[in-house]
Design a protein around this motif. Structure first.
Motif, PDB file in Angstrom:
ATOM      1  N   SER A 138      45.918   0.189  51.762  1.00 39.80           N
ATOM      2  CA  SER A 138      45.814   0.707  53.125  1.00 39.80           C
ATOM      3  C   SER A 138      44.508   0.374  53.824  1.00 39.80           C
ATOM      4  CB  SER A 138      45.988   2.232  53.108  1.00 39.80           C
ATOM      5  OG  SER A 138      47.205   2.594  52.504  1.00 39.80           O
ATOM      6  N   TRP A 139      43.399   0.259  53.062  1.00 43.27           N
ATOM      7  CA  TRP A 139      42.095   0.095  53.705  1.00 43.27           C
ATOM      8  C   TRP A 139      41.063  -0.338  52.674  1.00 43.27           C
ATOM      9  CZ3 TRP A 139      38.421   3.218  51.462  1.00 43.27           C
ATOM     10  CH2 TRP A 139      38.894   4.344  50.772  1.00 43.27           C
ATOM     11  N   VAL A 140      39.938  -0.821  53.190  1.00 39.32           N
ATOM     12  CA  VAL A 140      38.773  -1.085  52.352  1.00 39.32           C
ATOM     13  C   VAL A 140      37.522  -0.558  53.057  1.00 39.32           C
ATOM     14  CG1 VAL A 140      39.709  -3.093  51.155  1.00 39.32           C
ATOM     15  CG2 VAL A 140      38.485  -3.419  53.308  1.00 39.32           C
ATOM     16  N   ALA A 141      36.523  -0.171  52.249  1.00 38.01           N
ATOM     17  CA  ALA A 141      35.226   0.274  52.772  1.00 38.01           C
ATOM     18  C   ALA A 141      34.142  -0.255  51.845  1.00 38.01           C
ATOM     19  CB  ALA A 141      35.157   1.797  52.849  1.00 38.01           C
ATOM     20  N   VAL A 142      33.236  -1.060  52.377  1.00 37.36           N
ATOM     21  CA  VAL A 142      32.172  -1.675  51.582  1.00 37.36           C
ATOM     22  C   VAL A 142      30.952  -0.768  51.576  1.00 37.36           C
ATOM     23  CG1 VAL A 142      30.698  -3.697  51.298  1.00 37.36           C
ATOM     24  CG2 VAL A 142      33.037  -3.971  52.160  1.00 37.36           C
ATOM     25  N   SER A 143      30.391  -0.534  50.397  1.00 36.79           N
ATOM     26  CA  SER A 143      29.218   0.328  50.268  1.00 36.79           C
ATOM     27  C   SER A 143      28.023  -0.296  50.989  1.00 36.79           C
ATOM     28  CB  SER A 143      28.879   0.560  48.794  1.00 36.79           C
ATOM     29  OG  SER A 143      28.545  -0.669  48.157  1.00 36.79           O
ATOM     30  N   PRO A 144      27.079   0.521  51.443  1.00 32.62           N
ATOM     31  CA  PRO A 144      25.924  -0.023  52.171  1.00 32.62           C
ATOM     32  C   PRO A 144      25.132  -1.070  51.407  1.00 32.62           C
ATOM     33  CG  PRO A 144      26.090   2.324  52.555  1.00 32.62           C
ATOM     34  CD  PRO A 144      27.107   2.004  51.500  1.00 32.62           C
ATOM     35  N   ASP A 145      25.089  -0.987  50.067  1.00 34.71           N
ATOM     36  CA  ASP A 145      24.369  -2.023  49.319  1.00 34.71           C
ATOM     37  C   ASP A 145      25.190  -3.291  49.143  1.00 34.71           C
ATOM     38  OD1 ASP A 145      26.242  -1.443  47.352  1.00 34.71           O
ATOM     39  OD2 ASP A 145      24.798  -0.679  45.903  1.00 34.71           O
ATOM     40  N   GLY A 146      26.436  -3.266  49.590  1.00 37.05           N
ATOM     41  CA  GLY A 146      27.286  -4.446  49.563  1.00 37.05           C
ATOM     42  C   GLY A 146      27.960  -4.751  48.250  1.00 37.05           C
ATOM     43  N   GLN A 147      27.587  -4.106  47.175  1.00 35.16           N
ATOM     44  CA  GLN A 147      28.057  -4.496  45.855  1.00 35.16           C
ATOM     45  C   GLN A 147      29.395  -3.882  45.457  1.00 35.16           C
ATOM     46  OE1 GLN A 147      26.461  -6.891  43.775  1.00 35.16           O
ATOM     47  NE2 GLN A 147      25.604  -7.152  45.832  1.00 35.16           N
ATOM     48  N   TRP A 148      29.819  -2.828  46.137  1.00 33.65           N
ATOM     49  CA  TRP A 148      31.027  -2.110  45.730  1.00 33.65           C
ATOM     50  C   TRP A 148      31.932  -1.876  46.927  1.00 33.65           C
ATOM     51  CZ3 TRP A 148      31.230  -2.290  40.666  1.00 33.65           C
ATOM     52  CH2 TRP A 148      30.025  -2.385  39.969  1.00 33.65           C
ATOM     53  N   MET A 149      33.214  -1.896  46.667  1.00 40.41           N
ATOM     54  CA  MET A 149      34.217  -1.744  47.719  1.00 40.41           C
ATOM     55  C   MET A 149      35.216  -0.670  47.312  1.00 40.41           C
ATOM     56  SD  MET A 149      36.957  -4.618  49.066  1.00 40.41           S
ATOM     57  CE  MET A 149      37.904  -4.555  47.524  1.00 40.41           C
ATOM     58  N   LEU A 150      35.430   0.290  48.176  1.00 42.47           N
ATOM     59  CA  LEU A 150      36.458   1.295  47.964  1.00 42.47           C
ATOM     60  C   LEU A 150      37.752   0.851  48.622  1.00 42.47           C
ATOM     61  CD1 LEU A 150      33.914   2.856  47.192  1.00 42.47           C
ATOM     62  CD2 LEU A 150      34.867   4.866  48.343  1.00 42.47           C
ATOM     63  N   HIS A 188      39.849  17.585  46.451  1.00 42.61           N
ATOM     64  CA  HIS A 188      40.921  18.105  47.301  1.00 42.61           C
ATOM     65  C   HIS A 188      41.887  16.961  47.572  1.00 42.61           C
ATOM     66  CE1 HIS A 188      43.020  19.999  50.637  1.00 42.61           C
ATOM     67  NE2 HIS A 188      42.265  21.100  50.541  1.00 42.61           N
ATOM     68  N   ASP A 189      43.178  17.228  47.483  1.00 46.58           N
ATOM     69  CA  ASP A 189      44.155  16.191  47.805  1.00 46.58           C
ATOM     70  C   ASP A 189      43.984  15.725  49.247  1.00 46.58           C
ATOM     71  OD1 ASP A 189      45.255  16.350  45.311  1.00 46.58           O
ATOM     72  OD2 ASP A 189      47.072  17.427  45.924  1.00 46.58           O
ATOM     73  N   VAL A 190      44.261  14.446  49.465  1.00 47.21           N
ATOM     74  CA  VAL A 190      44.324  13.871  50.813  1.00 47.21           C
ATOM     75  C   VAL A 190      45.676  13.199  50.953  1.00 47.21           C
ATOM     76  CG1 VAL A 190      41.830  13.566  51.018  1.00 47.21           C
ATOM     77  CG2 VAL A 190      43.220  11.716  50.068  1.00 47.21           C
ATOM     78  N   ARG A 191      46.137  13.042  52.180  1.00 43.13           N
ATOM     79  CA  ARG A 191      47.465  12.465  52.379  1.00 43.13           C
ATOM     80  C   ARG A 191      47.418  11.351  53.432  1.00 43.13           C
ATOM     81  NH1 ARG A 191      50.331  16.949  53.578  1.00 43.13           N
ATOM     82  NH2 ARG A 191      50.907  17.291  51.389  1.00 43.13           N
ATOM     83  N   ASP A 192      48.018  10.224  53.097  1.00 41.89           N
ATOM     84  CA  ASP A 192      48.224   9.119  54.036  1.00 41.89           C
ATOM     85  C   ASP A 192      46.925   8.703  54.730  1.00 41.89           C
ATOM     86  OD1 ASP A 192      50.832   9.451  53.273  1.00 41.89           O
ATOM     87  OD2 ASP A 192      51.512  10.319  55.168  1.00 41.89           O
ATOM     88  N   VAL A 193      45.902   8.441  53.908  1.00 47.08           N
ATOM     89  CA  VAL A 193      44.625   7.977  54.461  1.00 47.08           C
ATOM     90  C   VAL A 193      44.783   6.535  54.931  1.00 47.08           C
ATOM     91  CG1 VAL A 193      42.220   7.438  53.934  1.00 47.08           C
ATOM     92  CG2 VAL A 193      43.240   9.572  53.105  1.00 47.08           C
ATOM     93  N   GLN A 194      44.454   6.296  56.182  1.00 48.35           N
ATOM     94  CA  GLN A 194      44.636   4.979  56.794  1.00 48.35           C
ATOM     95  C   GLN A 194      43.355   4.163  56.847  1.00 48.35           C
ATOM     96  OE1 GLN A 194      47.520   3.827  57.175  1.00 48.35           O
ATOM     97  NE2 GLN A 194      48.640   4.617  58.926  1.00 48.35           N
ATOM     98  N   GLY A 195      42.209   4.802  56.675  1.00 40.51           N
ATOM     99  CA  GLY A 195      40.958   4.060  56.697  1.00 40.51           C
ATOM    100  C   GLY A 195      39.797   4.959  56.329  1.00 40.51           C
ATOM    101  N   CYS A 196      38.754   4.376  55.743  1.00 36.71           N
ATOM    102  CA  CYS A 196      37.497   5.071  55.474  1.00 36.71           C
ATOM    103  C   CYS A 196      36.356   4.120  55.789  1.00 36.71           C
ATOM    104  CB  CYS A 196      37.391   5.507  54.004  1.00 36.71           C
ATOM    105  SG  CYS A 196      38.520   6.823  53.490  1.00 36.71           S
TER     106      CYS A 196
END
Length: 293
Positions: A138-150, A188-196
């Motif tokens: 659904s989405w990607v989010a790159v950490s500020p140090d650039g080395q890791w991606m959620l 806590h559960d989350v539902r249908d996360v479209q972006g972070c």
């Protein structure tokens, strides 16, 4: 989020447009500190195109002066469609200028991350699904140090997936599987996360398309996840709170669809896409802008 419902809504909207036309013929730079306290306040909006801005968005810092990037059905390269990659999610860009789009397909046991380097070249990094991992990308989010991606799945979840950032982290290669490095375990559960998107090394803001409202007492909430540590090769925990219900305003009634999110640290501006229901998906879908009050 899913491609078929979006196609159906666009098809219905176009049919409605044709009917309306027939009837008419007959009758007629410095950002504020990211960790500062304060609520997010809506400060404006821009129309979101249903074909090219219906899935996600991100600001790109490098090269300097780069335009904001958007994703939608109409931005998927035809060659990727032919290979089965028929959905693109909410993208992100690292602070050194690598731009990353998440792709999924209906079968095949894998998800793909398409990376554009600052010099303009593209590469593809494929991740084989692990046990119990949803195929949704659904989405990607790159950490500020650039080395890791959620990255995020769909449905009701209590985790976020962590990968070495493809194209940035030296442990990644287009010729080998992109491994999951660790997990953010949510309290806590989350539902249908479209972006972070990251606002600090340990704080995320996320847009949820949750239509139910039973998890936080809000439908379509803006969520905040505070991590116990910066993500990396070891699991961390995340404390989730709901900040507000995202705007649901349209000339049509029905089901809205919350999409991607972006935080621009240069201006302190948060942007979230909300697609309108029915025919109005074509006319008054919006990218809403927020700043801290």
């Amino acid at each position: 989020m899913l491609l078929r419902p979006v196609r159906q809504r666009c098809r219905s909207a176009l049919t409605g447009l044709a009917a309306l036309a027939t009837a008419s013929a007959l009758a007629l730079s410095a950002a504020p500190p990211a960790a500062a306290s304060g609520a997010w306040t809506e400060v404006g909006s821009d129309r979101a195109d249903p074909l090219t801005e219906s899935q996600g968005l991100t600001s790109v810092e490098v090269p300097a002066g780069s335009p904001n990037h958007y994703t939608g059905i109409g931005t998927i390269p035809f060659g990727l469609f032919l290979r089965g990659w028929n959905h693109v999610g909410d993208p992100d860009a690292s602070y050194d200028g690598h731009y990353i789009e998440p792709y999924q397909r209906d079968s095949g046991g894998a998800k793909m991350f398409r990376v554009q380097a600052p010099d303009g070249t593209w590469s593809e990094y494929v991740h084989a699904l692990g046990p119990g991992e949803a195929l949704n990308n659904s989405w990607v989010a790159v950490s500020p140090d650039g080395q890791w991606m959620l990255a995020g799945e769909w449905g009701t979840m209590n985790r976020l997936l962590v990968f070495p950032t493809p194209g940035v982290n030296a442990a990644t290669s287009p010729s080998s599987d992109l491994p999951q490095a660790s997990t953010v375990r949510l309290d806590h559960d989350v539902r249908d996360v479209q972006g972070c998107d990251f606002v600090t090394a340990t704080r995320l803001l996320c847009s949820s398309d949750d239509p139910d409202g039973s998890l936080f007492g809000l439908t379509k909430p803006l969520l905040q996840a505070d991590l116990s540590a910066a993500p990396g090769s070891s699991d961390v925990t995340g404390h989730v709170t709901a900040l507000l219900g995202l705007p649901l305003r349209s000339g049509c009634s029905g089901g809205f669809e919350t999409e991607g999110i972006d935080y621009d640290r240069r201006t302190g501006t948060l942007r979230v896409i909300v697609m309108s229901p029915g025919f109005c998906v074509l006319t008054d879908s919006k990218t809403y802008r927020f700043t801290r009050s």
